[in-house]
Design an enzyme around this catalytic site. Structure first.
Site, short mmCIF file in Angstrom:
data_model
loop_
_atom_site.label_atom_id
_atom_site.label_comp_id
_atom_site.label_asym_id
_atom_site.label_seq_id
_atom_site.Cartn_x
_atom_site.Cartn_y
_atom_site.Cartn_z
CG ASP A 107 17.22 34.31 3.22
OD1 ASP A 107 17.88 34.40 4.25
OD2 ASP A 107 16.50 33.32 2.95
NE ARG A 108 17.08 28.96 0.92
CZ ARG A 108 18.15 28.17 1.08
NH1 ARG A 108 19.14 28.53 1.88
NH2 ARG A 108 18.25 27.03 0.41
CG HIS A 152 17.60 28.17 9.60
ND1 HIS A 152 18.65 28.88 10.17
CD2 HIS A 152 17.40 28.72 8.37
CE1 HIS A 152 19.05 29.80 9.33
NE2 HIS A 152 18.32 29.73 8.23
CE1 TYR A 212 17.47 27.80 4.78
CE2 TYR A 212 15.24 27.79 3.91
CZ TYR A 212 16.29 28.46 4.51
OH TYR A 212 16.15 29.78 4.83
CG HIS A 272 18.07 38.45 7.12
ND1 HIS A 272 19.17 38.16 6.33
CD2 HIS A 272 17.06 37.63 6.69
CE1 HIS A 272 18.84 37.21 5.46
NE2 HIS A 272 17.57 36.88 5.66
#
Length: 292
Positions: A107-108, A152, A212, A272
């Protein structure tokens, strides 16, 4: 429930003059760094890290802005750019005595890992990516009603102020939504771990939003420059992801191959949070990568 990774030491390590990262370090052997995603901390790797530590030095940090790592104020778009965060990781490994290491991100953390591979190819020997596409491509494949799955991203892309206030007003509900919606096996994130993720995220709203926000601005600029200059991920790369290509109407393997010529692309039926839902599968993918 003991939330520490068994057999790992916990350290705070300065990565520049102003920022220190918290990291769990364990095992012996060739080094591999594991980077967590949203809305999590280094604990998401607890199963995988313990397995890999049998024959690797495993370094599991909290990213800048997350968990127990420092959360510097967002003084410029670069404060939480993936370029800055990738440099954190390269410096962290170097301070632990590792100038070259394998790197895996979810993910990030996967976006940070990609940037580390592009900016620091001399440091990253192997690269594993879990359940993302590169930042530039991420925005290109989101369109129409299908983009609602990533609402988001658009919320946190807004200028400072409103997104932070909105999220902070219902932080547990906001972050908990993703922990619930993105897993296919709720038991994979036990209650104490879930509460730790919520606590850590609740305390880091501003820095998470800044992370983000960077991905809607400066990170795209960096990716565009690499694409224009033909900068590629030259090391062996393994990507494990859900079938987002089918869901959003694009060829995920082709997207990755444009960045990574030496690519192993795998789809999974796990959700996920695959390192927690199916750690054995992720360990196998990482060991297969390290053998290339």
């Amino acid at each position: 429930m003991n939330l520490a990774i068994p057999g790992f030491d916990h350290r705070r390590i300065a990565v520049d003059d102003e920022v220190s990262l918290h990291a769990a370090v364990g095992g012996e052997g060739s080094p591999i760094v594991l980077l967590h995603g949203f809305p999590q901390t280094h604990l998401m790797w607890r199963h995988v890290a313990a397995d890999l530590a049998a024959d690797h030095t495993v370094i599991v940090p909290d990213l800048r802005g997350y968990g127990a790592s420092d959360r510097p104020a967002e003084v410029s778009p670069e404060t939480y750019s993936k370029r800055t965060m990738a440099t954190d990781i390269v410096n962290l490994a170097a301070r632990l005595g590792h100038r070259r290491f394998a790197l895996a991100g979810h993910d990030r953390g996967a976006l940070v890992a990609v940037r580390a591979g592009l900016d620091h190819p001399e440091a990253v020997s192997h690269l594993a990516i879990l359940d993302v596409v590169p930042t530039l491509d991420m925005w290109e494949v989101l369109h129409g009603a299908n983009a609602a799955v990533a609402f988001h991203l658009y919320l946190m892309a807004q200028p400072p102020g409103l997104p932070e206030r909105m999220i902070a007003a219902s932080a547990d509900e906001f972050f908990g939504f993703f922990l619930d919606a993105w897993t296919k096996d709720p038991e994979a994130i036990p209650g104490p771990v879930r509460e730790e993720y919520l606590r850590a995220s609740r305390e880091a709203v501003a820095s998470i939003v800044a992370d983000y926000r960077a991905s809607a601005g400066v990170d795209i600029d960096h990716d565009r420059a690499d694409r224009a200059n033909g900068n590629l991920l030259r090391m062996p790369v393994s990507v494990v992801q859900q079938d987002w290509g089918a869901a959003l109407g694009y060829d995920a393997a082709a997207v990755w191959r444009a960045w990574a010529p030496d690519l192993d692309h795998r789809l999974t039926g796990a959700g996920h949070f695959m390192a927690e839902e199916d750690p054995a599968m992720i360990v196998k993918a990482l060991r297969d990568l390290l053998a290339r």
